[in-house]
Design a protein around this motif. Structure first.
Motif, PDB file in Angstrom:
ATOM      1  N   ALA A  54       1.096  -1.520  -0.336  1.00  0.00           N
ATOM      2  CA  ALA A  54       0.217  -0.009   0.151  1.00  0.00           C
ATOM      3  C   ALA A  54       0.902   1.506   0.244  1.00  0.00           C
ATOM      4  CB  ALA A  54      -0.923   0.266   1.585  1.00  0.00           C
ATOM      5  N   VAL A  55       2.220   1.244   0.398  1.00  0.00           N
ATOM      6  CA  VAL A  55       3.215   3.116   0.406  1.00  0.00           C
ATOM      7  C   VAL A  55       3.265   2.318  -0.758  1.00  0.00           C
ATOM      8  CG1 VAL A  55       5.155   3.006   1.364  1.00  0.00           C
ATOM      9  CG2 VAL A  55       3.425   1.721   2.223  1.00  0.00           C
ATOM     10  N   ALA A  56       2.756   3.922  -2.002  1.00  0.00           N
ATOM     11  CA  ALA A  56       3.554   3.930  -2.689  1.00  0.00           C
ATOM     12  C   ALA A  56       5.103   5.502  -2.878  1.00  0.00           C
ATOM     13  CB  ALA A  56       2.485   5.165  -3.410  1.00  0.00           C
ATOM     14  N   LEU A  57       5.659   5.043  -3.857  1.00  0.00           N
ATOM     15  CA  LEU A  57       6.429   6.005  -3.501  1.00  0.00           C
ATOM     16  C   LEU A  57       6.745   6.611  -5.039  1.00  0.00           C
ATOM     17  CD1 LEU A  57       9.954   3.035  -3.057  1.00  0.00           C
ATOM     18  CD2 LEU A  57       8.067   4.762  -1.386  1.00  0.00           C
ATOM     19  N   TYR A  58       7.934   8.250  -5.112  1.00  0.00           N
ATOM     20  CA  TYR A  58       7.469   9.766  -5.674  1.00  0.00           C
ATOM     21  C   TYR A  58       9.061   9.550  -5.532  1.00  0.00           C
ATOM     22  CZ  TYR A  58       2.143   8.775  -4.865  1.00  0.00           C
ATOM     23  OH  TYR A  58       1.205   8.055  -4.852  1.00  0.00           O
ATOM     24  N   ARG A  59       9.459  10.282  -6.808  1.00  0.00           N
ATOM     25  CA  ARG A  59      10.392  10.648  -6.687  1.00  0.00           C
ATOM     26  C   ARG A  59      10.471  12.489  -6.190  1.00  0.00           C
ATOM     27  NH1 ARG A  59      14.913   9.119 -10.100  1.00  0.00           N
ATOM     28  NH2 ARG A  59      16.037  10.960  -9.297  1.00  0.00           N
ATOM     29  N   THR A  60       9.675  13.168  -6.537  1.00  0.00           N
ATOM     30  CA  THR A  60       9.495  14.277  -5.722  1.00  0.00           C
ATOM     31  C   THR A  60       8.398  14.178  -5.401  1.00  0.00           C
ATOM     32  OG1 THR A  60       9.006  15.209  -7.868  1.00  0.00           O
ATOM     33  CG2 THR A  60      10.873  15.401  -7.688  1.00  0.00           C
ATOM     34  N   ARG A  61       7.613  14.877  -4.755  1.00  0.00           N
ATOM     35  CA  ARG A  61       6.505  15.276  -4.035  1.00  0.00           C
ATOM     36  C   ARG A  61       5.742  15.404  -5.395  1.00  0.00           C
ATOM     37  NH1 ARG A  61       5.270  17.818   1.825  1.00  0.00           N
ATOM     38  NH2 ARG A  61       2.773  18.113   2.232  1.00  0.00           N
ATOM     39  N   PRO A  62       4.715  14.056  -4.580  1.00  0.00           N
ATOM     40  CA  PRO A  62       3.334  14.020  -5.860  1.00  0.00           C
ATOM     41  C   PRO A  62       2.723  15.960  -5.367  1.00  0.00           C
ATOM     42  CG  PRO A  62       3.049  12.919  -3.397  1.00  0.00           C
ATOM     43  CD  PRO A  62       4.143  13.383  -3.450  1.00  0.00           C
ATOM     44  N   ASP A  63       1.600  16.039  -6.148  1.00  0.00           N
ATOM     45  CA  ASP A  63       0.789  16.821  -6.153  1.00  0.00           C
ATOM     46  C   ASP A  63      -0.422  16.890  -5.371  1.00  0.00           C
ATOM     47  OD1 ASP A  63       2.309  17.897  -8.506  1.00  0.00           O
ATOM     48  OD2 ASP A  63       1.303  17.022 -10.237  1.00  0.00           O
ATOM     49  N   ASN A  69      -1.270  11.308   4.742  1.00  0.00           N
ATOM     50  CA  ASN A  69      -0.639  10.378   5.214  1.00  0.00           C
ATOM     51  C   ASN A  69       1.087  10.208   3.797  1.00  0.00           C
ATOM     52  OD1 ASN A  69      -3.157   9.375   6.917  1.00  0.00           O
ATOM     53  ND2 ASN A  69      -3.365   7.348   5.703  1.00  0.00           N
ATOM     54  N   LEU A  70       1.409  11.589   3.695  1.00  0.00           N
ATOM     55  CA  LEU A  70       2.778  11.564   3.262  1.00  0.00           C
ATOM     56  C   LEU A  70       3.742  11.585   3.910  1.00  0.00           C
ATOM     57  CD1 LEU A  70       3.655  12.065   0.543  1.00  0.00           C
ATOM     58  CD2 LEU A  70       3.432  14.512   0.729  1.00  0.00           C
ATOM     59  N   TRP A  71       5.070  11.381   3.463  1.00  0.00           N
ATOM     60  CA  TRP A  71       6.646  11.539   4.275  1.00  0.00           C
ATOM     61  C   TRP A  71       7.318  11.685   3.513  1.00  0.00           C
ATOM     62  CZ3 TRP A  71       3.707   7.082   5.069  1.00  0.00           C
ATOM     63  CH2 TRP A  71       4.406   5.625   4.691  1.00  0.00           C
ATOM     64  N   GLN A  72       8.448  12.264   4.149  1.00  0.00           N
ATOM     65  CA  GLN A  72       9.476  12.107   3.655  1.00  0.00           C
ATOM     66  C   GLN A  72      10.415  11.340   3.930  1.00  0.00           C
ATOM     67  OE1 GLN A  72      11.339  15.451   2.775  1.00  0.00           O
ATOM     68  NE2 GLN A  72      12.798  15.136   0.584  1.00  0.00           N
ATOM     69  N   ALA A  73      11.012  10.266   2.622  1.00  0.00           N
ATOM     70  CA  ALA A  73      12.252   8.996   3.670  1.00  0.00           C
ATOM     71  C   ALA A  73      13.403   9.200   3.006  1.00  0.00           C
ATOM     72  CB  ALA A  73      11.296   7.496   3.951  1.00  0.00           C
TER      73      ALA A  73
END
Length: 343
Positions: free
Chosen positions: A269-278, A283-287
């Motif tokens: 269920a954990v989605a990953l993004y290279r940059t902060r999503p629009d 439930n968003l955090w930087q890692a």
């Protein structure tokens, strides 16, 4: 033939202190990390390890006052411990002979049990002539030959290869379903426990930390060990309605609660993004990526940051995102995939 036990065994590293109740026809699995006390508990039930306190009562009889050979117990050891100089038939007949049966009677019992486990054609075979799966079934037949009221199994599938394990696990489940006594199974394999047991008891550091049906334990883990076992990310937090504070982060959950809670969600269920999503996904955090490994058909990404987490993504997603260890990413989980329950 309900078995009730309070087992207390002092060890240098810990004290085992647990209470068990197993109903007739029920299979209870003891799960836990290495050194948790699972095998100590099984050996205490069998009379092979001295208890420091407590009691074992089976069908109204106090077993803890009896020597191991006097207890109405059958046991399957991890390495089976078949007598190498005896045939499969005589291995199974050994127990009845020790209980006073004649040689002919013991052999009739053994032959019937070997037929029951599908090994009638291997009655004359010595253990070295048997495959791992066949040896396991001979060991089970030997344990059942004494007509036990309590059946104990110590990692009964651990010595088998993956292919054999699948087949024997299914057969063992059928055999256990036909046993009307109480059964206690020790295993470190969650799949063995989920398939074979009616109820799970999780032991850590000599104490019970969680118990319930396989579905209950898998759905609501209460320790990091259980969460890893069933493949979930697990955290403690404080709930205020559908909002849960975990450390410095505020999570949205699909459940409405108040006070101390556990928060769990699947790595898938954990989605990953290279940059902060629009937008403003919840439930968003930087890692930071701490590691990447193959996990079944997918790739498991280890995340470090406000808390450690796992994310399971496809190999194609890994290539598209061009992820590498040490890289910073954004992670998010939908509120509908985030579950909270009382701690």
């Amino acid at each position: 033939m309900t078995m009730r036990a309070h087992l207390v065994v002092h060890r240098p590293a810990f004290t085992l202190d647990i209470s068990l109740e197993v109903a007739p026809g029920e299979v209870v699995a003891l799960l836990g990390p290495n050194g948790a006390g699972k095998t100590t508990a099984l050996r205490a039930l069998a009379g092979l390890t001295a208890m420091s306190g407590g009691e074992i009562v089976l069908d109204g009889h106090r077993l803890h006052t009896l020597a191991a050979e006097q207890r109405p117990i059958g046991m399957v050891f991890q390495d089976y411990l078949l007598f190498p100089h005896l045939s499969a038939l005589d291995n199974v007949a050994f127990g009845p002979r020790c209980r006073g049966a004649s040689k002919a009677e013991a052999r009739r019992t053994a032959a019937a049990l070997l037929e029951r486990v599908g090994l009638a054609g291997h009655a004359a075979s010595r253990p070295r002539q048997l495959s791992g799966g066949q040896a396991q079934r001979v060991a089970l037949a030997r344990a059942l030959a004494v007509e036990p009221k309590l059946l104990l199994l110590d990692e009964p599938l651990a010595a088998l290869d993956a292919h054999t394990r699948l087949e024997i696990r299914s057969q063992l489940r059928r055999h256990l379903a036909g046993f009307d006594g109480a059964t206690v199974l020790v295993t470190h394999d969650p799949l063995d426990a989920m398939v074979l047991a009616d109820r799970l008891i999780v032991i850590e550091h000599g104490a019970i930390v969680q118990q319930g049906t396989p579905a209950e334990v898998a759905r609501r883990p209460r320790t990091d060990y259980v969460a890893r076992l069933v493949g979930l990310n697990l955290y403690r937090g404080v709930a205020d309605g559908t909002r849960v504070k975990v450390g410095e982060l505020l999570f949205s959950s699909s459940d409405r609660l108040e006070g101390p809670v556990f928060v769990a969600f699947s790595p898938a269920a954990v989605a990953l993004y290279r940059t902060r999503p629009d937008g403003s996904p919840r439930n968003l955090w930087q890692a930071t990526i701490d590691g990447i490994e193959r996990h079944g058909d997918n790739v498991r990404v280890h995340l470090d940051g406000p808390f450690a987490a796992f994310s399971d993504i496809t190999p194609a997603a890994l290539a598209d995102l061009d992820l590498t260890p040490g890289q910073e990413v954004w992670a998010s989980v939908k509120a509908t995939e985030t579950h909270a329950y009382p701690a």
